[in-house]
Scaffold this motif. Structure first.
Motif, PDB file in Angstrom:
ATOM      1  N   GLN A 271       0.996  -1.100  -0.054  1.00  0.00           N
ATOM      2  CA  GLN A 271      -0.051  -0.064   0.010  1.00  0.00           C
ATOM      3  C   GLN A 271       0.976   1.347  -0.040  1.00  0.00           C
ATOM      4  O   GLN A 271       1.902   1.357   0.334  1.00  0.00           O
ATOM      5  CB  GLN A 271      -0.934  -0.197   1.055  1.00  0.00           C
ATOM      6  CG  GLN A 271      -0.278   0.227   2.515  1.00  0.00           C
ATOM      7  CD  GLN A 271      -1.119   0.124   3.982  1.00  0.00           C
ATOM      8  OE1 GLN A 271      -1.304  -0.891   4.441  1.00  0.00           O
ATOM      9  NE2 GLN A 271      -1.674   1.119   3.986  1.00  0.00           N
ATOM     10  N   PRO A 272       0.330   2.338  -0.462  1.00  0.00           N
ATOM     11  CA  PRO A 272       1.175   3.698  -0.433  1.00  0.00           C
ATOM     12  C   PRO A 272       1.490   4.333   0.954  1.00  0.00           C
ATOM     13  O   PRO A 272       0.444   4.540   1.593  1.00  0.00           O
ATOM     14  CB  PRO A 272       0.511   4.524  -1.211  1.00  0.00           C
ATOM     15  CG  PRO A 272      -1.052   4.232  -1.449  1.00  0.00           C
ATOM     16  CD  PRO A 272      -1.071   2.762  -1.072  1.00  0.00           C
ATOM     17  N   VAL A 273       2.715   4.425   1.450  1.00  0.00           N
ATOM     18  CA  VAL A 273       2.974   4.754   2.675  1.00  0.00           C
ATOM     19  C   VAL A 273       4.203   5.528   2.457  1.00  0.00           C
ATOM     20  O   VAL A 273       5.094   5.365   1.571  1.00  0.00           O
ATOM     21  CB  VAL A 273       3.567   3.618   3.647  1.00  0.00           C
ATOM     22  CG1 VAL A 273       3.789   3.980   5.004  1.00  0.00           C
ATOM     23  CG2 VAL A 273       2.516   2.294   3.554  1.00  0.00           C
ATOM     24  N   ALA A 274       4.206   6.697   3.347  1.00  0.00           N
ATOM     25  CA  ALA A 274       5.228   7.686   3.230  1.00  0.00           C
ATOM     26  C   ALA A 274       5.804   8.133   4.605  1.00  0.00           C
ATOM     27  O   ALA A 274       4.757   7.831   5.524  1.00  0.00           O
ATOM     28  CB  ALA A 274       4.842   9.030   2.313  1.00  0.00           C
ATOM     29  N   LEU A 275       6.838   8.709   4.635  1.00  0.00           N
ATOM     30  CA  LEU A 275       7.026   9.380   6.139  1.00  0.00           C
ATOM     31  C   LEU A 275       7.950  10.643   5.942  1.00  0.00           C
ATOM     32  O   LEU A 275       8.712  10.686   4.749  1.00  0.00           O
ATOM     33  CB  LEU A 275       7.804   8.322   6.984  1.00  0.00           C
ATOM     34  CG  LEU A 275       9.221   7.671   6.574  1.00  0.00           C
ATOM     35  CD1 LEU A 275       9.811   7.166   7.512  1.00  0.00           C
ATOM     36  CD2 LEU A 275       9.128   6.743   5.197  1.00  0.00           C
ATOM     37  N   ASP A 276       7.973  11.249   7.036  1.00  0.00           N
ATOM     38  CA  ASP A 276       9.044  12.531   7.158  1.00  0.00           C
ATOM     39  C   ASP A 276       9.725  12.442   8.354  1.00  0.00           C
ATOM     40  O   ASP A 276       9.510  11.684   9.421  1.00  0.00           O
ATOM     41  CB  ASP A 276       8.244  13.687   6.731  1.00  0.00           C
ATOM     42  CG  ASP A 276       7.258  13.928   7.907  1.00  0.00           C
ATOM     43  OD1 ASP A 276       7.645  14.357   8.951  1.00  0.00           O
ATOM     44  OD2 ASP A 276       5.787  13.895   7.446  1.00  0.00           O
ATOM     45  N   CYS A 277      10.680  13.260   8.497  1.00  0.00           N
ATOM     46  CA  CYS A 277      11.581  13.361   9.623  1.00  0.00           C
ATOM     47  C   CYS A 277      12.216  14.558   9.579  1.00  0.00           C
ATOM     48  O   CYS A 277      12.690  15.320   8.701  1.00  0.00           O
ATOM     49  CB  CYS A 277      12.639  12.264   9.347  1.00  0.00           C
ATOM     50  SG  CYS A 277      13.794  11.899  10.772  1.00  0.00           S
ATOM     51  N   TYR A 278      12.686  15.165  10.844  1.00  0.00           N
ATOM     52  CA  TYR A 278      13.546  16.221  11.031  1.00  0.00           C
ATOM     53  C   TYR A 278      14.888  15.851  11.667  1.00  0.00           C
ATOM     54  O   TYR A 278      14.866  14.899  12.507  1.00  0.00           O
ATOM     55  CB  TYR A 278      12.801  17.500  11.851  1.00  0.00           C
ATOM     56  CG  TYR A 278      12.290  17.025  12.960  1.00  0.00           C
ATOM     57  CD1 TYR A 278      12.957  16.881  14.213  1.00  0.00           C
ATOM     58  CD2 TYR A 278      11.037  16.815  13.124  1.00  0.00           C
ATOM     59  CE1 TYR A 278      12.475  16.212  15.305  1.00  0.00           C
ATOM     60  CE2 TYR A 278      10.185  16.352  14.348  1.00  0.00           C
ATOM     61  CZ  TYR A 278      11.196  16.348  15.611  1.00  0.00           C
ATOM     62  OH  TYR A 278      10.294  16.056  16.789  1.00  0.00           O
ATOM     63  N   PRO A 279      15.633  16.518  11.370  1.00  0.00           N
ATOM     64  CA  PRO A 279      17.321  15.966  11.677  1.00  0.00           C
ATOM     65  C   PRO A 279      17.689  16.471  12.934  1.00  0.00           C
ATOM     66  O   PRO A 279      18.867  17.071  13.072  1.00  0.00           O
ATOM     67  CB  PRO A 279      18.332  16.707  10.453  1.00  0.00           C
ATOM     68  CG  PRO A 279      17.382  17.992  10.179  1.00  0.00           C
ATOM     69  CD  PRO A 279      16.074  17.847  10.524  1.00  0.00           C
ATOM     70  N   TYR A 280      17.087  15.950  13.965  1.00  0.00           N
ATOM     71  CA  TYR A 280      17.492  16.349  15.415  1.00  0.00           C
ATOM     72  C   TYR A 280      16.992  15.414  16.458  1.00  0.00           C
ATOM     73  O   TYR A 280      16.278  14.434  16.135  1.00  0.00           O
ATOM     74  CB  TYR A 280      16.688  17.734  15.975  1.00  0.00           C
ATOM     75  CG  TYR A 280      17.097  18.886  15.119  1.00  0.00           C
ATOM     76  CD1 TYR A 280      18.208  19.902  15.386  1.00  0.00           C
ATOM     77  CD2 TYR A 280      16.423  19.258  13.969  1.00  0.00           C
ATOM     78  CE1 TYR A 280      18.535  20.936  14.720  1.00  0.00           C
ATOM     79  CE2 TYR A 280      16.827  20.402  13.284  1.00  0.00           C
ATOM     80  CZ  TYR A 280      17.809  21.102  13.715  1.00  0.00           C
ATOM     81  OH  TYR A 280      18.084  22.439  12.941  1.00  0.00           O
ATOM     82  N   CYS A 281      17.796  15.151  17.584  1.00  0.00           N
ATOM     83  CA  CYS A 281      17.328  14.296  18.472  1.00  0.00           C
ATOM     84  C   CYS A 281      16.386  14.844  19.500  1.00  0.00           C
ATOM     85  O   CYS A 281      16.075  13.982  20.713  1.00  0.00           O
ATOM     86  CB  CYS A 281      18.885  13.936  19.304  1.00  0.00           C
ATOM     87  SG  CYS A 281      19.832  12.873  18.321  1.00  0.00           S
ATOM     88  N   ALA A 282      15.845  15.781  19.408  1.00  0.00           N
ATOM     89  CA  ALA A 282      14.982  16.448  20.308  1.00  0.00           C
ATOM     90  C   ALA A 282      13.399  16.736  19.393  1.00  0.00           C
ATOM     91  O   ALA A 282      13.687  17.247  18.299  1.00  0.00           O
ATOM     92  CB  ALA A 282      15.383  17.873  20.994  1.00  0.00           C
ATOM     93  N   SER A 283      12.521  16.523  20.123  1.00  0.00           N
ATOM     94  CA  SER A 283      11.176  16.978  19.610  1.00  0.00           C
ATOM     95  C   SER A 283      10.773  18.200  20.176  1.00  0.00           C
ATOM     96  O   SER A 283      11.550  18.551  21.175  1.00  0.00           O
ATOM     97  CB  SER A 283      10.140  15.840  20.047  1.00  0.00           C
ATOM     98  OG  SER A 283      10.080  15.726  21.355  1.00  0.00           O
ATOM     99  N   SER A 284       9.645  18.713  19.779  1.00  0.00           N
ATOM    100  CA  SER A 284       8.922  19.969  20.593  1.00  0.00           C
ATOM    101  C   SER A 284       7.573  20.035  20.452  1.00  0.00           C
ATOM    102  O   SER A 284       6.964  19.841  19.192  1.00  0.00           O
ATOM    103  CB  SER A 284       9.690  21.084  19.696  1.00  0.00           C
ATOM    104  OG  SER A 284       9.374  22.456  20.507  1.00  0.00           O
ATOM    105  N   THR A 285       6.972  20.480  21.190  1.00  0.00           N
ATOM    106  CA  THR A 285       5.562  20.618  21.077  1.00  0.00           C
ATOM    107  C   THR A 285       5.004  21.461  22.703  1.00  0.00           C
ATOM    108  O   THR A 285       5.911  21.767  23.190  1.00  0.00           O
ATOM    109  CB  THR A 285       4.763  19.138  20.928  1.00  0.00           C
ATOM    110  OG1 THR A 285       3.306  19.713  20.614  1.00  0.00           O
ATOM    111  CG2 THR A 285       4.893  18.328  22.021  1.00  0.00           C
ATOM    112  N   VAL A 286       3.837  21.274  22.682  1.00  0.00           N
ATOM    113  CA  VAL A 286       3.299  21.729  24.085  1.00  0.00           C
ATOM    114  C   VAL A 286       3.857  21.074  25.431  1.00  0.00           C
ATOM    115  O   VAL A 286       4.336  19.857  25.195  1.00  0.00           O
ATOM    116  CB  VAL A 286       1.651  21.910  24.103  1.00  0.00           C
ATOM    117  CG1 VAL A 286       1.200  22.844  22.973  1.00  0.00           C
ATOM    118  CG2 VAL A 286       1.204  20.370  24.021  1.00  0.00           C
ATOM    119  N   LEU A 287       4.017  21.666  26.293  1.00  0.00           N
ATOM    120  CA  LEU A 287       4.524  21.400  27.463  1.00  0.00           C
ATOM    121  C   LEU A 287       3.646  20.438  28.217  1.00  0.00           C
ATOM    122  O   LEU A 287       2.277  21.009  28.731  1.00  0.00           O
ATOM    123  CB  LEU A 287       4.928  22.459  28.471  1.00  0.00           C
ATOM    124  CG  LEU A 287       5.746  22.076  29.887  1.00  0.00           C
ATOM    125  CD1 LEU A 287       6.848  21.153  29.619  1.00  0.00           C
ATOM    126  CD2 LEU A 287       5.845  23.224  30.729  1.00  0.00           C
TER     127      LEU A 287
END
Ligand code: ZN
Ligand code: CU
Length: 486
Positions: A271-287
């Motif tokens: 099936q059609p599957v894609a993915l993305d990624c950012y080049p860091y070891c840390a994530s970020s969002t609300v606390l």
């Protein structure tokens, strides 16, 4: 023949993944007319690229730029990286169609709520046209936003009537130029949504050839189950799914990208599957306490109740407030954070995976943002491709151009060839470098001199020219494309 703009003497990296070659492009209006050999053509404006790389403008497939496009249409954090197109409305959160007078679904785009003012997707598209942003926009509709619009409370699954209302809203938005739907069952506003609800709301995607993206329910201990849920949604709908900002978070899960990528690779054959990624070891969002639990270090990116804590480590902020960490998290609300939760080996494995696209996930309204907002694309080109040789330059460019355009169904984008739209970037492969870091997160990158949007110079000599040629682009995915099979 005389062209409007000519670029000669470049190292052409055309976005397809093909090896670099020497050449240039000739542009008339907003289209590339010649690519490669220019045969003595002349241009009203001529640029000597001096051997630097000429590539398609970068496509940032995962952003939260819905409001930035309107409130700061110069789009500097993206434009100065060579990004010419941003995909908005990710993680279930879009500005349009806005919930009427309800609090925003999540404090990612606007903590005041005043930007949630678009009753229809059409109204948002009209505001975009008025704002004339410097980059193009590919817009997704957020499932959490639809929920806030349709439901009186969010701590339960939607009823059949509410699902029908959300489905109709999505259908209208797709008809008005949206490219797909995003979901974010990780976050409270959609955590109570069942798999069935996600499928039934997203039903109109197939007829519009839209795409489904998801911030998965669980990116740590339960990541494999979440991938199964994502794949099941794609199969039920018959549409491509994008696993957003793929990661394996929390020390217990480190190393498990071996399993997740094997699962994704196997699924791609069916099936059609894609993915993305950012080049860091840390994530970020609300606390949120849940995020802090899995992190080895946490930085507060903003706090409305304690703005003076922005940029501080959570431990330091807690000391200043004289509170234990759990109470400090509550006292800082509403707030955002950077979480160190990934292992470098996983980040590299996911980045290097053939089907992985690059998306920044930058949060443009944070006072002390994660550096991915200003650094993602030059960091992949400089740190990962050149310095660590994780993959070739042409592969790095492909992951941010041709691959992304094909996955999102963006016609005539992401490649350099005659007939394609002239969204382009010129950078120095030897010096391109991200300058933003966790201490100084809003530094502009180095080595990116020229950015062209729709045939117009948007960045020249590393500085924005003020040209604002961005437009709303509607992607229409092609599930029958054999390229989906990897
Ligand atoms: Zn997300
Ligand atoms: Cu996101």
């Amino acid at each position: 023949m005389n062209y409007d703009l000519l670029i000669r003497n470049a190292t052409l990296v055309d976005g397809t993944g093909a090896p670099p070659r020497t050449g240039g492009v000739a542009i008339s209006g907003d289209r590339i007319e010649l690519a490669g050999e220019l045969n003595g053509a002349r241009g009203r404006i001529e640029i000597d690229a001096n051997g630097k790389v000429l590539a398609p403008g970068f496509i940032d497939v995962h952003t939260h730029d819905d409001r930035l496009l309107l409130s700061d249409p110069a789009m500097l954090p993206k434009l100065l990286q060579g990004v010419t197109t941003v995909v908005t409305g990710n993680c279930g959160i879009s500005l349009a169609p806005s919930p009427p007078s309800a609090p925003p679904p999540l404090d990612l785009l606007d903590d005041s709520g005043t930007w949630y003012r678009f009753d229809t997707f059409d109204a948002y598209a009209a505001a975009l046209a008025d704002a004339r942003p410097a980059t193009n926009c590919v817009a997704l509709v957020g499932h959490s936003t639809l929920r806030v619009r349709a439901m009186d409370r969010l701590d339960r699954a939607a009823s059949a009537a509410e699902i029908a209302a959300m489905r109709a809203e999505l259908d209208a938005a797709l008809g008005a130029g949206a490219t797909g739907m995003s979901a974010g069952p990780y976050y409270a506003p959609a955590a109570a949504a069942s798999t069935e609800e996600l499928i039934e709301v997203a039903r109109p995607l197939a007829a519009h050839r839209g795409i489904f993206t998801i911030h998965m329910r669980n990116e740590h201990d339960g990541v494999l189950v979440s991938i199964d849920e994502t794949l099941a949604i794609g199969r039920a709908l018959g549409v491509p799914v994008v696993i957003s900002h793929h990661k394996v978070a929390g020390q217990k899960s480190h190393g498990r990208s071996v399993e997740t990528l094997a699962k994704i690779a196997a699924a791609m054959r069916a099936q059609p599957v894609a993915l993305d990624c950012y080049p860091y070891c840390a994530s970020s969002t609300v606390l949120i306490a849940e995020g802090v639990r899995y992190a080895s270090r946490v930085i507060v990116t903003w706090s409305r109740s304690h703005p003076e804590c922005s940029g501080l480590d959570l431990k330091v902020a807690a000391e200043r407030l004289g509170l234990p960490v759990e109470q400090a998290i509550a006292a800082l609300q509403p707030a955002g954070a950077v979480y160190f939760v990934m292992d470098e080996a996983d980040v590299q494995r996911i980045l290097a995976f053939g089907a992985t696209m690059i998306g920044s996930d930058g949060l443009p309204h944070d006072p002390h943002p994660h550096p991915r907002l200003w650094g993602t694309f030059p960091r992949v080109l400089g740190h990962y491709a050149r310095d660590l040789a994780l993959f070739s330059l042409e592969t790095a460019v492909h992951k941010m151009t041709g691959l992304s355009a094909a996955r999102f169904g963006l016609a005539d984008r992401g490649v350099i060839r005659p007939g394609a739209i002239a969204d382009l970037v010129i950078f120095d492969a030897a010096t391109v470098h991200d300058s933003a870091n966790f201490e100084h997160p809003t530094r502009a990158p180095l080595g990116i001199d020229t950015v062209i949007v729709a045939g117009q110079l948007a960045v020249a000599g590393g500085k924005a020219t003020g040209a604002r040629e961005g437009r709303l682009i509607t992607g229409r995915v092609r599930v029958d494309d054999p390229a989906w099979a990897g």
